[in-house]
Design an enzyme around this catalytic site. Structure first.
Site, PDB file in Angstrom:
ATOM      1  N   LYS A 117      13.652  26.602  26.678  1.00 18.63           N
ATOM      2  CA  LYS A 117      13.134  27.244  25.470  1.00 18.63           C
ATOM      3  C   LYS A 117      13.628  26.502  24.226  1.00 18.63           C
ATOM      4  O   LYS A 117      14.596  25.754  24.271  1.00 18.63           O
ATOM      5  CB  LYS A 117      13.567  28.713  25.434  1.00 18.63           C
TER       6      LYS A 117
HETATM    7  C1  LIG Z   1       7.121  34.535  29.993  1.00 18.77           C
HETATM    8  C2  LIG Z   1       8.525  34.501  30.535  1.00 18.77           C
HETATM    9  N1  LIG Z   1       9.164  35.658  30.779  1.00 18.77           N
HETATM   10  C3  LIG Z   1      10.433  35.683  31.250  1.00 18.77           C
HETATM   11  C4  LIG Z   1      11.115  34.507  31.500  1.00 18.77           C
HETATM   12  C5  LIG Z   1      12.512  34.575  32.059  1.00 18.77           C
HETATM   13  O1  LIG Z   1      13.449  34.074  31.154  1.00 18.77           O
HETATM   14  P1  LIG Z   1      14.982  33.832  31.616  1.00 18.77           P
HETATM   15  O2  LIG Z   1      15.011  32.550  32.359  1.00 18.77           O
HETATM   16  O3  LIG Z   1      15.738  33.768  30.328  1.00 18.77           O
HETATM   17  O4  LIG Z   1      15.382  35.001  32.449  1.00 18.77           O
HETATM   18  C6  LIG Z   1      10.498  33.282  31.259  1.00 18.77           C
HETATM   19  C7  LIG Z   1      11.199  32.026  31.527  1.00 18.77           C
HETATM   20  O5  LIG Z   1      10.635  30.967  31.640  1.00 18.77           O
HETATM   21  C8  LIG Z   1       9.164  33.273  30.755  1.00 18.77           C
HETATM   22  O6  LIG Z   1       8.520  32.126  30.509  1.00 18.77           O
END
Ligand SMILES: Cc1ncc(COP(=O)(O)O)c(C=O)c1O
Length: 385
Positions: free
Chosen positions: A180
């Site tokens: 990100k």
């Molecule tokens: C749309 C979406 N939701 C949730 C997540 C999960 O994020 P995290 O890796 O911080 O748990 C991601 C990660 O790529 C994502 O792209």
């Protein structure tokens, strides 16, 4: 190899992390509190609660929304699998809805056919950083008593109707994973305008304890804490928050640079017939978290072959956003036809885009794409993987 993403981390982040270590307070403490405060004010949200990941943030958002067994949660299949998983963590059933082809986001038209009397929530994803139309989704869901949780994992700094994404949400979840824009290594944030909801989120992330470890530590009297509901260990560390505070200060620069590079990709790729790329939606602007390209149906090279050619040229690209409903973990979930999801998932790819990407590196990526467009296809045109 040109990576698909390289976080913009430097000496300042290293120094901030070292200071946190030297302070002796490395678990959730004063730096987490400062990060929350600064994040909330940066995006114009009432309250921000830091957690260990966006997955944890989505999980807690559904808990505080009161979603549980027997409930249905409408989610886009076209999303990282964590979106659908969140529904299952609280014992609810994910219901897969299709998405709009241009924005890759849910719309009232794609969600409405999925609503049943058991629908209690919709997880509205700002896919690849493109803000989804929250007001339109609320207009559909509000009168039916359905909560809209915004999955803004990719959308830090994106703008929706003149305000940062998250500012208008009842509950929005952000990710700080290194893929990100803004990273803390791992990490997430839930934002909400409601102080009571924020207080419960803080309690839930810390084992359901009725006072934080920081407050207990600061007390001059012995304190016996209580555990008032089933909670979790979803805390962020002060080392992560220290890095996050520095990253937050760079967010404007990060987005500005990405937008310049994205516009350059758009310009260069416009010369290749049939390509469609991520762009700003009508309701706002994207942070260009991921730069996706949709190949036309008659593209002479399959998406996977194109990924291979990019890899052969030293370029690490990725498939487009996944379709959760085709994964074995969701094989048991019945769903309506999802033609747009399946097409986007099969025919899109994500190109390298990061702060330090050079114009020469971009030119190399585009030249591989342009050469593929000119490849004769002995087996007949087919862009599908
Ligand atoms: C749309 C979406 N939701 C949730 C997540 C999960 O994020 P995290 O890796 O911080 O748990 C991601 C990660 O790529 C994502 O792209």
């Amino acid at each position: 190899m040109i990576p698909v993403m390289r976080p913009w981390l430097g000496a300042e982040e290293a120094a901030a992390a070292a200071e946190a270590v030297a302070s002796g307070w490395v678990a959730q403490g004063p730096r987490v509190a400062k990060f929350e405060e600064t994040f909330a004010s940066a995006i114009g949200a009432g309250h921000a609660v830091a957690v260990s990941s966006c997955t944890a943030a989505l999980h807690l958002a559904l808990v505080v929304a009161g979603i549980g067994p027997g409930d249905e949660v409408v989610v886009p299949s076209l999303s990282f699998i964590a979106t659908a998983n969140a529904a299952r963590y609280v014992g609810a059933e994910p219901v897969f809805a299709d998405v709009d082809e241009t924005t890759q986001n849910l719309t009232p038209a794609t969600v409405e056919p999925c609503l049943t009397p058991r629908t209690r929530a919709v997880i509205l994803v700002d896919q690849a950083g493109v803000p989804a139309d929250l007001d339109a989704m609320r207009a559909l869901c509000g009168p039916r008593g359905i909560t809209v949780v915004e999955d803004a994992a990719c959308a830090v700094g994106s703008v929706y109707r003149g305000q940062p994404v998250g500012a208008r949400a009842d509950l929005a979840a952000f990710s700080f994973h290194p893929r990100k824009l803004l990273t803390t290594g791992e990490g997430g944030m839930v934002v909400t305008p409601d102080p009571d909801v924020a207080a419960r989120l803080r309690r839930l992330r810390e084992h359901g304890m009725d006072m934080s470890a920081a407050a207990r530590h600061a007390s001059r009297q012995p304190v016996i804490e209580h555990y008032v509901e089933l909670g979790f260990n979803f805390r962020m560390t002060d080392i992560q928050a220290a890095v996050g505070l520095v990253q937050l200060g760079k967010l404007g620069q990060l987005i500005a640079r990405r937008r310049v590079l994205a516009q350059r990709y758009q310009l260069l790729l416009a010369g290749i017939p049939g390509f469609r790329t991520i762009t700003d939606p009508e309701c706002g602007t994207t942070n260009y978290q991921s730069f996706w390209v949709l190949l036309p149906d008659d593209f002479p090279v399959s998406r996977n072959e194109l990924l291979q050619r990019l890899a052969d040229a030293g370029i690490s690209a990725r498939r487009g956003i996944m379709a959760s409903h085709i994964e074995p973990a969701y094989a048991d979930v019945a769903h309506r036809p999802l033609p747009v999801t399946e097409r986007l998932s099969a025919q899109t790819l994500i190109l390298p885009l990061f702060h330090d990407l050079t114009e020469q590196e971009q030119d190399l990526v585009v030249s591989v794409m342009a050469a593929a467009a000119k490849t004769p296809d002995p087996a007949g045109a087919c862009a599908r993987s």
